[in-house]
Write a protein that holds these residues in place. Structure first.
Motif, PDB file in Angstrom:
ATOM      1  N   TRP A  15      19.007  38.455  37.352  1.00 52.61           N
ATOM      2  CA  TRP A  15      20.292  38.466  38.061  1.00 52.61           C
ATOM      3  C   TRP A  15      21.083  39.731  37.746  1.00 52.61           C
ATOM      4  CZ3 TRP A  15      20.903  32.852  36.217  1.00 52.61           C
ATOM      5  CH2 TRP A  15      20.465  31.962  37.196  1.00 52.61           C
ATOM      6  N   LEU A  16      21.195  40.055  36.469  1.00 58.31           N
ATOM      7  CA  LEU A  16      22.002  41.215  36.084  1.00 58.31           C
ATOM      8  C   LEU A  16      21.394  42.534  36.545  1.00 58.31           C
ATOM      9  CD1 LEU A  16      23.115  40.075  32.525  1.00 58.31           C
ATOM     10  CD2 LEU A  16      24.448  40.028  34.642  1.00 58.31           C
ATOM     11  N   ASP A  17      20.076  42.589  36.651  1.00 58.49           N
ATOM     12  CA  ASP A  17      19.428  43.809  37.138  1.00 58.49           C
ATOM     13  C   ASP A  17      19.817  44.139  38.573  1.00 58.49           C
ATOM     14  OD1 ASP A  17      18.215  44.346  34.739  1.00 58.49           O
ATOM     15  OD2 ASP A  17      16.197  43.724  35.379  1.00 58.49           O
ATOM     16  N   LEU A  18      20.251  43.140  39.329  1.00 63.56           N
ATOM     17  CA  LEU A  18      20.709  43.407  40.696  1.00 63.56           C
ATOM     18  C   LEU A  18      21.876  44.384  40.700  1.00 63.56           C
ATOM     19  CD1 LEU A  18      20.620  39.822  42.246  1.00 63.56           C
ATOM     20  CD2 LEU A  18      19.027  41.697  42.697  1.00 63.56           C
ATOM     21  N   LEU A  19      22.659  44.373  39.632  1.00 67.20           N
ATOM     22  CA  LEU A  19      23.842  45.249  39.571  1.00 67.20           C
ATOM     23  C   LEU A  19      23.465  46.709  39.362  1.00 67.20           C
ATOM     24  CD1 LEU A  19      26.172  42.934  37.494  1.00 67.20           C
ATOM     25  CD2 LEU A  19      26.015  43.190  39.983  1.00 67.20           C
ATOM     26  N   GLU A  20      22.191  46.984  39.148  1.00 64.07           N
ATOM     27  CA  GLU A  20      21.718  48.358  38.995  1.00 64.07           C
ATOM     28  C   GLU A  20      21.215  48.946  40.310  1.00 64.07           C
ATOM     29  OE1 GLU A  20      18.970  48.552  35.742  1.00 64.07           O
ATOM     30  OE2 GLU A  20      20.311  47.409  34.444  1.00 64.07           O
ATOM     31  N   LEU A  21      21.320  48.168  41.386  1.00 65.02           N
ATOM     32  CA  LEU A  21      20.951  48.670  42.703  1.00 65.02           C
ATOM     33  C   LEU A  21      21.918  49.789  43.103  1.00 65.02           C
ATOM     34  CD1 LEU A  21      20.286  45.250  44.440  1.00 65.02           C
ATOM     35  CD2 LEU A  21      18.579  47.009  43.954  1.00 65.02           C
ATOM     36  N   PRO A  22      21.511  50.645  44.034  1.00 63.02           N
ATOM     37  CA  PRO A  22      22.422  51.695  44.503  1.00 63.02           C
ATOM     38  C   PRO A  22      23.738  51.113  45.005  1.00 63.02           C
ATOM     39  CG  PRO A  22      20.202  52.040  45.357  1.00 63.02           C
ATOM     40  CD  PRO A  22      20.209  50.700  44.690  1.00 63.02           C
ATOM     41  N   GLU A  23      24.804  51.822  44.788  1.00 63.32           N
ATOM     42  CA  GLU A  23      26.140  51.348  45.154  1.00 63.32           C
ATOM     43  C   GLU A  23      26.231  50.976  46.625  1.00 63.32           C
ATOM     44  OE1 GLU A  23      29.753  49.843  45.003  1.00 63.32           O
ATOM     45  OE2 GLU A  23      28.599  50.426  43.238  1.00 63.32           O
ATOM     46  N   CYS A  24      25.569  51.710  47.502  1.00 66.23           N
ATOM     47  CA  CYS A  24      25.636  51.385  48.937  1.00 66.23           C
ATOM     48  C   CYS A  24      25.006  50.021  49.217  1.00 66.23           C
ATOM     49  CB  CYS A  24      24.990  52.476  49.779  1.00 66.23           C
ATOM     50  SG  CYS A  24      23.230  52.729  49.485  1.00 66.23           S
ATOM     51  N   VAL A  25      23.946  49.668  48.507  1.00 69.91           N
ATOM     52  CA  VAL A  25      23.305  48.362  48.672  1.00 69.91           C
ATOM     53  C   VAL A  25      24.225  47.263  48.146  1.00 69.91           C
ATOM     54  CG1 VAL A  25      21.340  46.926  47.982  1.00 69.91           C
ATOM     55  CG2 VAL A  25      20.983  49.335  48.589  1.00 69.91           C
ATOM     56  N   LEU A  26      24.833  47.503  46.983  1.00 63.27           N
ATOM     57  CA  LEU A  26      25.764  46.530  46.412  1.00 63.27           C
ATOM     58  C   LEU A  26      26.951  46.300  47.337  1.00 63.27           C
ATOM     59  CD1 LEU A  26      25.790  47.656  42.678  1.00 63.27           C
ATOM     60  CD2 LEU A  26      24.615  45.682  43.667  1.00 63.27           C
ATOM     61  N   GLU A  62      26.679  29.195  54.430  1.00 63.45           N
ATOM     62  CA  GLU A  62      26.057  27.970  54.933  1.00 63.45           C
ATOM     63  C   GLU A  62      24.544  28.119  54.996  1.00 63.45           C
ATOM     64  OE1 GLU A  62      27.790  26.356  58.454  1.00 63.45           O
ATOM     65  OE2 GLU A  62      29.832  26.708  57.733  1.00 63.45           O
ATOM     66  N   HIS A  63      24.071  29.339  55.151  1.00 62.17           N
ATOM     67  CA  HIS A  63      22.646  29.646  55.088  1.00 62.17           C
ATOM     68  C   HIS A  63      22.484  31.010  54.418  1.00 62.17           C
ATOM     69  CE1 HIS A  63      23.991  31.583  58.799  1.00 62.17           C
ATOM     70  NE2 HIS A  63      22.999  32.427  58.626  1.00 62.17           N
ATOM     71  N   ARG A  64      21.305  31.286  53.907  1.00 57.67           N
ATOM     72  CA  ARG A  64      21.089  32.545  53.172  1.00 57.67           C
ATOM     73  C   ARG A  64      21.215  33.730  54.113  1.00 57.67           C
ATOM     74  NH1 ARG A  64      17.142  29.664  50.078  1.00 57.67           N
ATOM     75  NH2 ARG A  64      17.898  29.602  47.946  1.00 57.67           N
ATOM     76  N   LEU A  65      22.071  34.662  53.757  1.00 60.30           N
ATOM     77  CA  LEU A  65      22.206  35.887  54.531  1.00 60.30           C
ATOM     78  C   LEU A  65      21.355  37.001  53.940  1.00 60.30           C
ATOM     79  CD1 LEU A  65      26.050  35.908  55.227  1.00 60.30           C
ATOM     80  CD2 LEU A  65      24.199  35.025  56.654  1.00 60.30           C
ATOM     81  N   ILE A  66      21.145  36.951  52.633  1.00 60.93           N
ATOM     82  CA  ILE A  66      20.318  37.940  51.954  1.00 60.93           C
ATOM     83  C   ILE A  66      19.795  37.303  50.668  1.00 60.93           C
ATOM     84  CG2 ILE A  66      22.189  39.033  50.652  1.00 60.93           C
ATOM     85  CD1 ILE A  66      20.736  41.733  51.367  1.00 60.93           C
ATOM     86  N   THR A  67      18.593  37.671  50.305  1.00 62.63           N
ATOM     87  CA  THR A  67      17.988  37.104  49.103  1.00 62.63           C
ATOM     88  C   THR A  67      17.851  38.172  48.028  1.00 62.63           C
ATOM     89  OG1 THR A  67      15.725  37.618  49.775  1.00 62.63           O
ATOM     90  CG2 THR A  67      16.636  35.486  50.511  1.00 62.63           C
ATOM     91  N   GLU A  68      17.601  37.725  46.814  1.00 67.39           N
ATOM     92  CA  GLU A  68      17.358  38.667  45.726  1.00 67.39           C
ATOM     93  C   GLU A  68      16.158  39.551  46.043  1.00 67.39           C
ATOM     94  OE1 GLU A  68      17.429  37.065  41.671  1.00 67.39           O
ATOM     95  OE2 GLU A  68      18.305  35.271  42.564  1.00 67.39           O
ATOM     96  N   ARG A  69      15.123  38.953  46.597  1.00 64.72           N
ATOM     97  CA  ARG A  69      13.912  39.716  46.928  1.00 64.72           C
ATOM     98  C   ARG A  69      14.229  40.823  47.939  1.00 64.72           C
ATOM     99  NH1 ARG A  69       8.487  36.795  47.996  1.00 64.72           N
ATOM    100  NH2 ARG A  69       7.819  37.921  46.164  1.00 64.72           N
ATOM    101  N   GLU A  70      15.004  40.505  48.964  1.00 67.69           N
ATOM    102  CA  GLU A  70      15.380  41.517  49.957  1.00 67.69           C
ATOM    103  C   GLU A  70      16.177  42.644  49.306  1.00 67.69           C
ATOM    104  OE1 GLU A  70      15.730  38.798  53.979  1.00 67.69           O
ATOM    105  OE2 GLU A  70      17.398  38.823  52.568  1.00 67.69           O
ATOM    106  N   LEU A  71      17.057  42.290  48.392  1.00 68.17           N
ATOM    107  CA  LEU A  71      17.844  43.313  47.703  1.00 68.17           C
ATOM    108  C   LEU A  71      16.948  44.228  46.870  1.00 68.17           C
ATOM    109  CD1 LEU A  71      20.865  41.131  46.607  1.00 68.17           C
ATOM    110  CD2 LEU A  71      20.957  43.087  48.175  1.00 68.17           C
ATOM    111  N   ARG A  72      16.000  43.636  46.148  1.00 67.98           N
ATOM    112  CA  ARG A  72      15.099  44.436  45.322  1.00 67.98           C
ATOM    113  C   ARG A  72      14.223  45.346  46.162  1.00 67.98           C
ATOM    114  NH1 ARG A  72      14.843  39.462  42.461  1.00 67.98           N
ATOM    115  NH2 ARG A  72      16.144  39.634  40.604  1.00 67.98           N
ATOM    116  N   LEU A  73      13.816  44.881  47.319  1.00 63.59           N
ATOM    117  CA  LEU A  73      13.007  45.708  48.223  1.00 63.59           C
ATOM    118  C   LEU A  73      13.793  46.923  48.712  1.00 63.59           C
ATOM    119  CD1 LEU A  73      11.092  43.018  50.293  1.00 63.59           C
ATOM    120  CD2 LEU A  73      10.160  44.555  48.554  1.00 63.59           C
ATOM    121  N   GLN A  74      15.104  46.785  48.835  1.00 65.29           N
ATOM    122  CA  GLN A  74      15.928  47.915  49.237  1.00 65.29           C
ATOM    123  C   GLN A  74      15.911  49.006  48.175  1.00 65.29           C
ATOM    124  OE1 GLN A  74      19.783  47.074  50.975  1.00 65.29           O
ATOM    125  NE2 GLN A  74      19.061  45.070  51.618  1.00 65.29           N
ATOM    126  N   ARG A  75      15.809  48.612  46.916  1.00 63.97           N
ATOM    127  CA  ARG A  75      15.715  49.598  45.830  1.00 63.97           C
ATOM    128  C   ARG A  75      14.411  50.379  45.975  1.00 63.97           C
ATOM    129  NH1 ARG A  75      16.317  48.279  39.603  1.00 63.97           N
ATOM    130  NH2 ARG A  75      18.295  49.323  39.849  1.00 63.97           N
TER     131      ARG A  75
END
Length: 78
Positions: A40-51, A62-75
């Protein structure tokens, strides 16, 4: 409801700082592994534009708009 992973990670970081606890102590209090807290905390190391893009989606969906996996793939795409 679903949580925004970036906002949740920010809340966890803030809780650690406010309580003066480390990842292991936070993990125990949440009933998860230290490795999961680190994920979870490693997500905060993503590029600022992604954050920023993730934060503007808000929280408590109400439904998932973005997942952790999708965020990591952006890195990896950078």
């Amino acid at each position: 409801t679903y949580r925004n992973p970036v906002i949740y990670a920010m809340e966890l970081r803030d809780l650690m700082l406010a309580e003066g606890i480390n990842r292991a102590e936070l993990a125990r209090s949440l009933g998860v592994s230290r490795a999961r807290v680190t994920q979870w905390l490693d997500l905060l190391e993503l590029p600022e534009c992604v954050l920023r893009q993730a934060r503007v989606k808000g929280d408590h969906w109400e439904h998932r708009l973005i997942t952790e996996r999708e965020l990591r793939l952006q890195r990896k795409g950078d």
